[in-house]
Design a protein around this motif. Structure first.
Motif, mmCIF file in Angstrom:
data_model
loop_
_atom_site.group_PDB
_atom_site.id
_atom_site.type_symbol
_atom_site.label_atom_id
_atom_site.label_comp_id
_atom_site.label_asym_id
_atom_site.label_seq_id
_atom_site.Cartn_x
_atom_site.Cartn_y
_atom_site.Cartn_z
ATOM 1 N N UNK A 1 0.920 -1.048 -0.035
ATOM 2 C CA UNK A 1 0.023 0.049 0.023
ATOM 3 C C UNK A 1 0.923 1.201 -0.179
ATOM 4 N N UNK A 2 0.704 2.214 -0.809
ATOM 5 C CA UNK A 2 1.355 3.469 -1.147
ATOM 6 C C UNK A 2 0.492 4.401 -0.561
ATOM 7 N N UNK A 3 0.859 5.363 0.475
ATOM 8 C CA UNK A 3 0.371 6.509 0.724
ATOM 9 C C UNK A 3 0.534 7.720 -0.137
ATOM 10 N N UNK A 4 -0.315 8.164 -0.890
ATOM 11 C CA UNK A 4 -0.229 9.147 -1.871
ATOM 12 C C UNK A 4 -0.850 10.585 -1.595
ATOM 13 N N UNK A 5 -0.365 11.603 -1.961
ATOM 14 C CA UNK A 5 -0.912 12.719 -1.642
ATOM 15 C C UNK A 5 -1.839 13.195 -2.815
ATOM 16 N N UNK A 6 -2.657 13.906 -2.820
ATOM 17 C CA UNK A 6 -3.441 14.054 -3.934
ATOM 18 C C UNK A 6 -2.818 14.874 -5.155
ATOM 19 N N UNK A 7 -3.268 14.796 -6.212
ATOM 20 C CA UNK A 7 -2.682 15.306 -7.407
ATOM 21 C C UNK A 7 -2.662 16.974 -7.225
ATOM 22 N N UNK A 8 -3.732 17.369 -6.583
ATOM 23 C CA UNK A 8 -3.838 18.820 -6.485
ATOM 24 C C UNK A 8 -4.013 18.978 -4.930
ATOM 25 N N UNK A 9 -3.077 19.284 -4.142
ATOM 26 C CA UNK A 9 -3.169 19.357 -2.687
ATOM 27 C C UNK A 9 -3.913 20.587 -2.231
ATOM 28 N N UNK A 10 -4.101 21.522 -2.999
ATOM 29 C CA UNK A 10 -4.880 22.865 -2.660
ATOM 30 C C UNK A 10 -6.543 22.329 -2.428
ATOM 31 N N UNK A 11 -6.973 22.417 -1.249
ATOM 32 C CA UNK A 11 -8.359 22.088 -1.003
ATOM 33 C C UNK A 11 -9.140 23.175 -1.524
ATOM 34 N N UNK A 12 -8.960 24.401 -1.099
ATOM 35 C CA UNK A 12 -9.709 25.383 -1.443
ATOM 36 C C UNK A 12 -8.864 26.911 -2.306
ATOM 37 N N UNK B 1 -5.667 30.778 7.149
ATOM 38 C CA UNK B 1 -6.151 30.730 5.945
ATOM 39 C C UNK B 1 -5.314 29.733 4.931
ATOM 40 N N UNK B 2 -3.805 29.941 4.898
ATOM 41 C CA UNK B 2 -2.902 29.087 4.091
ATOM 42 C C UNK B 2 -3.209 27.631 4.618
ATOM 43 N N UNK B 3 -3.004 27.368 5.601
ATOM 44 C CA UNK B 3 -3.447 25.951 6.190
ATOM 45 C C UNK B 3 -4.821 25.522 5.730
ATOM 46 N N UNK B 4 -5.881 26.194 5.810
ATOM 47 C CA UNK B 4 -7.079 25.896 5.478
ATOM 48 C C UNK B 4 -7.069 25.515 3.833
ATOM 49 N N UNK B 5 -6.465 26.427 3.233
ATOM 50 C CA UNK B 5 -6.625 26.432 1.669
ATOM 51 C C UNK B 5 -5.814 25.361 1.217
ATOM 52 N N UNK B 6 -4.801 24.936 1.940
ATOM 53 C CA UNK B 6 -3.912 23.636 1.386
ATOM 54 C C UNK B 6 -4.467 22.484 2.050
ATOM 55 N N UNK B 7 -5.424 22.489 2.755
ATOM 56 C CA UNK B 7 -6.117 21.332 3.200
ATOM 57 C C UNK B 7 -5.157 20.555 4.375
#
Length: 134
Positions: free
Chosen positions: A56-67, A122-128
């Motif tokens: 199993x490989x833990x991957x980050x999303x292709x787009x880490x920006x949530x908002x 705000x940056x932490x929230x935007x980056x998820x």
């Protein structure tokens, strides 16, 4: 077992075997990477070669920006401010001892700290991301 095969199987206690190299063409490697789908190539090749389950490989999303809207808002605020320049001037004044500490100066510093903390949130929230701190 032959003597030559035996010498390859002998590994001193505590030592790992030497790595095995494999030359691939650009196309072969690209095909392997596509098939591995983010799994490290060594792990993927071992799993396929020895008929094992893929790890199993833990991957980050292709787009880490949530908002994206929140991120754009914060970046616009940073770009439109002279925050970094002003903080640099204040730091220089502190180092030279020329920053007078008056009630106005203190309230301005507290307001600047609050603004920076709001931008951080705000940056932490935007980056998820998880805040993990104050």
């Amino acid at each position: 077992m032959s003597a030559s095969a035996n010498k390859f199987n002998k590994i001193a206690k505590g030592k790992t075997p030497p790595p095995f190299s494999l030359r691939l063409t650009f196309e072969e490697r690209a095909a392997l990477e596509k098939a591995a789908n983010g799994t490290p190539l060594g792990a993927y090749i071992r799993a396929r070669l020895f008929d094992r389950e893929l790890p199993k490989v833990r991957r980050r999303g292709a787009q880490p920006v949530a908002d994206h809207a929140a991120l754009a808002k914060v970046l616009a605020a940073l770009g439109g401010s002279r925050l970094s320049s002003n903080l640099n001037q204040m730091a220089r004044a502190v180092h030279t001892g020329s920053l007078p500490v008056t009630p106005d100066t203190e309230s301005d510093l507290k307001a600047a700290c609050a603004d920076i903390a709001a931008m951080r949130r705000a940056l932490i929230e935007a980056l998820g991301l998880d805040g993990g701190g104050p």
